[in-house]
Design an enzyme around this catalytic site. Sequence first.
Site, mmCIF file in Angstrom:
data_model
loop_
_atom_site.group_PDB
_atom_site.id
_atom_site.type_symbol
_atom_site.label_atom_id
_atom_site.label_comp_id
_atom_site.label_asym_id
_atom_site.label_seq_id
_atom_site.Cartn_x
_atom_site.Cartn_y
_atom_site.Cartn_z
ATOM 1 N N GLU A 195 64.718 6.779 63.764
ATOM 2 C CA GLU A 195 65.923 6.806 64.590
ATOM 3 C C GLU A 195 66.271 5.460 65.231
ATOM 4 O O GLU A 195 67.443 5.154 65.431
ATOM 5 C CB GLU A 195 65.766 7.870 65.687
ATOM 6 C CG GLU A 195 65.701 9.294 65.172
ATOM 7 C CD GLU A 195 67.006 9.734 64.520
ATOM 8 O OE1 GLU A 195 68.083 9.393 65.040
ATOM 9 O OE2 GLU A 195 66.930 10.426 63.474
ATOM 10 N N SER B 33 45.473 70.152 76.529
ATOM 11 C CA SER B 33 44.035 70.247 76.792
ATOM 12 C C SER B 33 43.417 68.941 77.259
ATOM 13 O O SER B 33 42.281 68.934 77.742
ATOM 14 C CB SER B 33 43.312 70.732 75.532
ATOM 15 O OG SER B 33 43.707 72.046 75.210
#
Length: 777
Positions: free
Chosen positions: A91, A466
């Site tokens: 860059e 249960s």
Amino acid sequence: MKQRGFIVLTSLLLAALALLAVAALALGIAVAWYWNDLPPLDKATDYRPRQHLQVLTADGAEIAQFGSERRIFVPIALTPQRLKQAVLATEDADFYAHAGISWRGLARAMVANLSGGVPQGASTITQQVARTFFLSTRRTPERKIKEAVLALQLERELNKDQILELYFNQIYLGQRAYGFGAAAQVYFGKTLEQLTLAETAMLAGLPQNPIHANPVSSVARAQQRQVWVLSRMLKTGAIDAGEHAVALAEPLQMRRQKFVDVDAQHVAEMARLAVVERLGEKAYTEGVRVFTSLRADEQRAAHAALRRAVLAHERKQPWRGPEDFEKLPDHPDQAARAAALALKDQRDDEDLRVAIVLAAGPAEISARLASGETVSVRGDSLRRVQRALLPQAPAHLALRRGAIVRLLAQPRGKGVEWQLAQWPQADAAFVALDPATGRVRALVGGFDFNRQQFNHVTSAQRQPGSAFKPFLYSAALEHGVMPETLVNDAPLADDGNGDNGNGTPELRPGAWNPKNSDDRYDGEITLREGLVRSKNLVSIRLLQHVGLGPAREWMARFGFDMAQQPQNMTLALGSGSTTPLQMAQAYAAFANGGHRVTPVLIERIVDAQGQVLFEAPPPAALDEGTRVLPERNVFVVNTLLRDVTQRGTAARAQATLKRPDLYGKTGTTNDAVDAWFAGWAPGVVGVAWMGYDDPRSLGEGESGGGLALPIWIDSMARALRGVPVQALTPPEGVVAVGDDWRFAEFAEGGFVTRVGAPVTITSDPALPASAAASSPR
């Protein structure tokens, strides 16, 4: 002649100088014109990056991100040198030499652009920072002038490393990733320091075209940029030829984009709501991190176990038809485009892959996945859809070209076998706690958060069946009943008393006629066998013995909301309502020796700087202040629960996990509307549930042992890895007598030996009492 040429040359030179002077004057006027229109530099000089809200497990694995921008701020001092070299080589190779504007780069770009070559930009990193923070992306002379002036100002206010830090953390790099820290996670699932040279070069190539040249949108374009970056690094001397060759040859392993590291979306939503409640909308932009108590591996195992169990149940359901239809052209190329377009808007799933049928016959279906792969479905999974494959099949069921369906890949040998599937209608939940601290170790609120955000763990009030019985058995122990006590397992009979002596009505068969799940009755059996075989009539008689009021008071000790529990004898059968989380909290009292713990999910919330915004209090010490059950009561109940997992309705648990220290109880409500398993093992208590959101039967013959227990087993297999077997230690106050345990005061007898003994009914004075006694079966 020479003099004339000199005059012409001089004139041209003067004209050029004049032109430059005019241009400089114009530029100066333009700079002066725009100077007062420039924004202040505060956004850059006092940098406060927008950072997403992140939710993590206790061991740092990511669960979710919230916010429009993914960003992980990395100080420049912690940024790897290789990444700096790669970015600068690509860059702005002169970054540390120029003052914000590279005149050499500007001249190079002008020559290339004027000569008709490949257009080049001349923006330095400082100019890119100026543009990113303060300007639009429109290419206008005004923007370029402002960009240059702002770059010069930034260079005066900040040093080079500060400018580079802004660039590395603010620049957009595709897939909602802002900054290289986030990009490393998004594309590779790594931190910056974990990146290889090849991965570093791939990321360094993104700034030029992050939308269309990232490795998700276009692998080819991204690789071209990677090659370019590596060539620039070689040219600038950042790497040597050997490193260059190795990086070019390295195959890149991209992170899967659709699925998070740990699937816990219901937990993520709970965390998000907690943070937003404290911070409002700032929660999404200030880099807040939420650390939960989840353990990543256990959460992964629980999520997989739940989905596996729900899909196994779904495979037993009738075919309901395709999700949609799309008319496909006959031409192969046109059909491929139409299929891709049809699947584009369909939500794919990591297990239930969306696909469109290309061809269908009784022996084989050919289908295209959303990923573009064409697969075939054969074998057993086609048996239940043979009717749908007939030419005269009803339209809503028909499997034909253009049908949108779901496919499931099952491992077979070294490959996979594709099976036809459908999205399940039943749902499920699982939660695991540390019984000593209440910390949530795993939580799966449902099969799929995207389709159903409702959290079944925290909010689904369902009948426990249960699975609720152990709390009644615990109460019975405090009323003189011991494991060897004989309890009558027979249908209720009217003994003519109207009252059992404890203020609890004796319900008459005409008013209520409860049955055992298999409608079989064994007469007098021990309390232990009553729980092992999950006998409903044993539980009812225990409640009659204890009394409804005392039983409810005892059950409240476990943390249940008693307003959700019935005030009648159906309490014995778990006909009230509770959530999986409440059940886990209750069973934790069995796992930790009788103490109440409070479930905790969110450990702490910190801001981007690591400052603690919230921290859960440390877990309370388990002492007499937290005790809700006598230790001996807990011990005896646990011996019963161990038998359930050894030879009772949950015997599959010990048989599968190959260890005896497992304790729990199955639960199945009437018509198998709800299926449960709740239990514990050393260091962890877990509860699994399965059912429909619109309560209805899960199917004939279904049960908690068949549907919920597999979720628990598969989850515990991971949680118990490496955990040694731990035997129960008898506490003070219990003694072993024969093959069972009693409270110490009953060592020589004195406990309740029989509950609900068979009733003798003599209707004819001449009939012997023995002949009139009710039959045990």
